[in-house]
Design an enzyme around this catalytic site. Structure first.
Site, PDB file in Angstrom:
ATOM      1  CG  ASP A  10      79.392 -29.177  79.674  1.00 39.57           C
ATOM      2  OD1 ASP A  10      78.958 -29.998  80.507  1.00 39.57           O
ATOM      3  OD2 ASP A  10      79.488 -29.422  78.453  1.00 39.57           O
ATOM      4  CG  HIS A  17      78.382 -32.979  74.605  1.00 41.24           C
ATOM      5  ND1 HIS A  17      79.225 -32.629  75.645  1.00 41.24           N
ATOM      6  CD2 HIS A  17      78.984 -34.021  73.976  1.00 41.24           C
ATOM      7  CE1 HIS A  17      80.291 -33.416  75.639  1.00 41.24           C
ATOM      8  NE2 HIS A  17      80.168 -34.285  74.632  1.00 41.24           N
ATOM      9  CG  ASP A  51      77.697 -24.643  78.654  1.00 38.02           C
ATOM     10  OD1 ASP A  51      78.838 -24.675  79.140  1.00 38.02           O
ATOM     11  OD2 ASP A  51      77.420 -25.072  77.515  1.00 38.02           O
ATOM     12  CG  ASN A 102      90.583 -15.281  89.542  1.00 39.78           C
ATOM     13  OD1 ASN A 102      90.442 -15.713  88.402  1.00 39.78           O
ATOM     14  ND2 ASN A 102      90.194 -14.072  89.899  1.00 39.78           N
ATOM     15  CE1 TYR A 226      86.638 -29.504  70.696  1.00 45.89           C
ATOM     16  CE2 TYR A 226      86.060 -31.712  71.418  1.00 45.89           C
ATOM     17  CZ  TYR A 226      85.691 -30.474  70.938  1.00 45.89           C
ATOM     18  OH  TYR A 226      84.371 -30.192  70.724  1.00 45.89           O
ATOM     19  CE  LYS A 229      85.287 -24.464  68.433  1.00 47.68           C
ATOM     20  NZ  LYS A 229      86.528 -23.806  68.070  1.00 47.68           N
TER      21      LYS A 229
HETATM   22  C1  F6R Z   1      80.711 -29.572  70.877  1.00 49.83           C
HETATM   23  C2  F6R Z   1      80.316 -30.729  71.674  1.00 49.83           C
HETATM   24  C3  F6R Z   1      79.854 -31.949  70.999  1.00 49.83           C
HETATM   25  C4  F6R Z   1      80.862 -33.094  71.129  1.00 49.83           C
HETATM   26  C5  F6R Z   1      80.403 -34.350  70.360  1.00 49.83           C
HETATM   27  C6  F6R Z   1      81.355 -35.522  70.589  1.00 49.83           C
HETATM   28  O1  F6R Z   1      81.151 -28.517  71.684  1.00 49.83           O
HETATM   29  O2  F6R Z   1      80.403 -30.708  72.889  1.00 49.83           O
HETATM   30  O3  F6R Z   1      79.560 -31.708  69.641  1.00 49.83           O
HETATM   31  O4  F6R Z   1      82.112 -32.682  70.646  1.00 49.83           O
HETATM   32  O5  F6R Z   1      79.119 -34.729  70.782  1.00 49.83           O
HETATM   33  O6  F6R Z   1      81.461 -35.722  71.953  1.00 49.83           O
HETATM   34  P1  F6R Z   1      82.326 -36.887  72.616  1.00 49.83           P
HETATM   35  O7  F6R Z   1      83.709 -36.780  72.050  1.00 49.83           O
HETATM   36  O8  F6R Z   1      82.238 -36.564  74.083  1.00 49.83           O
HETATM   37  O9  F6R Z   1      81.659 -38.181  72.255  1.00 49.83           O
HETATM   38 MG    MG Z   2      78.090 -26.487  76.101  1.00 51.01          MG
HETATM   39 MG    MG Z   3      79.291 -30.852  77.087  1.00 44.26          MG
END
Ligand code: F6R
Ligand code: MG
Ligand code: MG
Length: 371
Positions: A10, A17, A51, A102, A226, A229
């Site tokens: 990503d 996202h 991704d 790597n 964090y 995922k």
């Molecule tokens: C889960 C993911 C999204 C973000 C959410 C908050 O893997 O990527 O659910 O966790 O949109 O994102 P931020 O903290 O970047 O505002």
């Molecule tokens: Mg993703």
């Molecule tokens: Mg993302």
């Protein structure tokens, strides 16, 4: 021998996202096309959610520095494109400043396998978004160990001896082999906990060949914080003594519950979708998977065929939507929200920290009301 590698990262989301900007994909494809002159036999850029996956065929073997550093350079470039366009979370999975031989521990995930190409070589590539590597445990078990899913386990003499599962313990960084069908119950003891134990590879006992491989890295464990995922990928070789294409796909007709979704902090059903629907929306979900089918010939890819672009999966999708809607009604309550030990890898501890002082030993007296 040929090697198939899927290397994914990503490097920025469009919008939020949910997806990848077309310019980022085009930039990655340009790099792949140039690399086909020497490094790669063939290669394609595909995506799921935010991704980018580089699907590559070459003769360098697995864990090859030339391939990993090429992928790293591609992701550096797509990160720059994401920055220039103001995409969200540009460079999200790039955990290090410099490449050191790597990709292990660097952020991008990868699944690679080397094998002697058969006269006809069908391979299925699965790309997922908003979930974690353990999401493959259930469909892999169903495909390679469950005769109620896979008719070949009963009918095909080449499959009757079963398959060997290589399982990784992501917490202890250990691995073990389980020989099925004999050790099916022992295997389930571990892979039933998919946040810790994940199936890395599958081998046919009769053919002595690799049949499947997954990406297994967990960014949160690597980074100690964090970072979303890990949106895993997987490859499965098919037919002629390995599970048939339809047996592999059958395992996705139950939208099983995986962890991920909104803020990487929720349980939700795993939705099989066509490439055109590989864009999480509602509640940053549902976690979803695309399956790209290829025939390989002398290392060249024919395809992809978009395997979940089929009405056979409509019922699974409807069930998934109903299950998701039901789980969503639980809001912040478990088991929709992940259990506490999993929440340690989210932003929740930072909120809980504010109340650290407020907690006092339980006592019989009525507490004094302050504040
Ligand atoms: C889960 C993911 C999204 C973000 C959410 C908050 O893997 O990527 O659910 O966790 O949109 O994102 P931020 O903290 O970047 O505002
Ligand atoms: Mg993703
Ligand atoms: Mg993302």
């Amino acid at each position: 021998m040929v090697t198939m590698s899927i290397i994914k990262a990503d490097t920025g989301g469009f919008v939020g996202h949910s997806a990848v900007h077309p310019e980022m994909l085009a930039t990655a494809q340009e790099h792949i096309d140039k690399a086909k002159v020497d490094l790669l036999i063939d290669g394609q850029v595909r995506w799921c959610g935010d991704d980018i996956s580089l699907i590559m065929v070459h003769r360098q073997g697995i864990e090859a520095e030339a391939i990993h550093s090429f992928a790293w350079d591609v992701f550096m470039t797509t990160t720059q494109v994401a920055k220039d366009l103001g995409m969200y979370g540009a460079g999200q999975d790039i955990l290090s400043d410099a490449f050191s031989g790597n990709l292990k521990g660097m952020g991008p995930g990868y699944a690679e396998m080397e094998f002697a190409e058969r006269p006809s070589e069908p391979v299925l590539c699965f790309l997922a978004d908003k979930t974690e590597p353990g999401a493959w445990n259930y469909p892999l078990y169903r495909t390679f160990a469950d005769p109620f899913n896979t008719a070949g386990l009963v009918i095909d003499p080449k499959m009757h001896a079963g398959f060997t599962f290589e399982v990784h313990d992501l917490f202890e960084e250990k691995r073990a082999l389980f020989h099925c069908p004999g050790e099916m119950y022992d295997l389930l003891l571990f892979i039933g906990s998919p946040s810790r134990f994940v199936i890395k590879r599958l081998f046919s006992k009769t053919l002595g060949e690799i049949a499947a491989v997954t990406s297994t890295q967990r960014l949160g464990l690597m980074a100690g914080r964090y970072v979303g995922k890990d949106d895993p990928v997987m490859m499965i070789r098919s037919q002629s003594g390995l599970p048939a294409v339809g047996e592999i796909l059958e395992a996705f007709t139950l939208p099983h519950i995986v962890s991920g979704c909104m803020r990487g902090s929720h349980h939700a059903p795993f939705l099989p979708v066509a490439q055109g629907d590989a864009h999480p929306t509602r509640f940053d979900g549902q976690p979803r998977v695309v399956c790209l089918g290829y025939q390989l010939k002398d290392g060249h890819l024919s395809g992809p065929r978009d395997m979940f672009d089929d009405p056979s999966f409509d019922l699974a999708r409807q069930r998934s939507n109903e299950m998701f809607d039901y789980l969503r009604r639980h809001g912040p309550f478990e088991p929709h929200r992940l259990p506490l030990d999993e929440m340690e890898y989210t932003t929740m501890p930072a909120v809980a920290e504010k109340f650290a002082e407020r907690w006092e030993p339980t006592a019989d007296e009525v507490p004094e009301l302050v504040g």
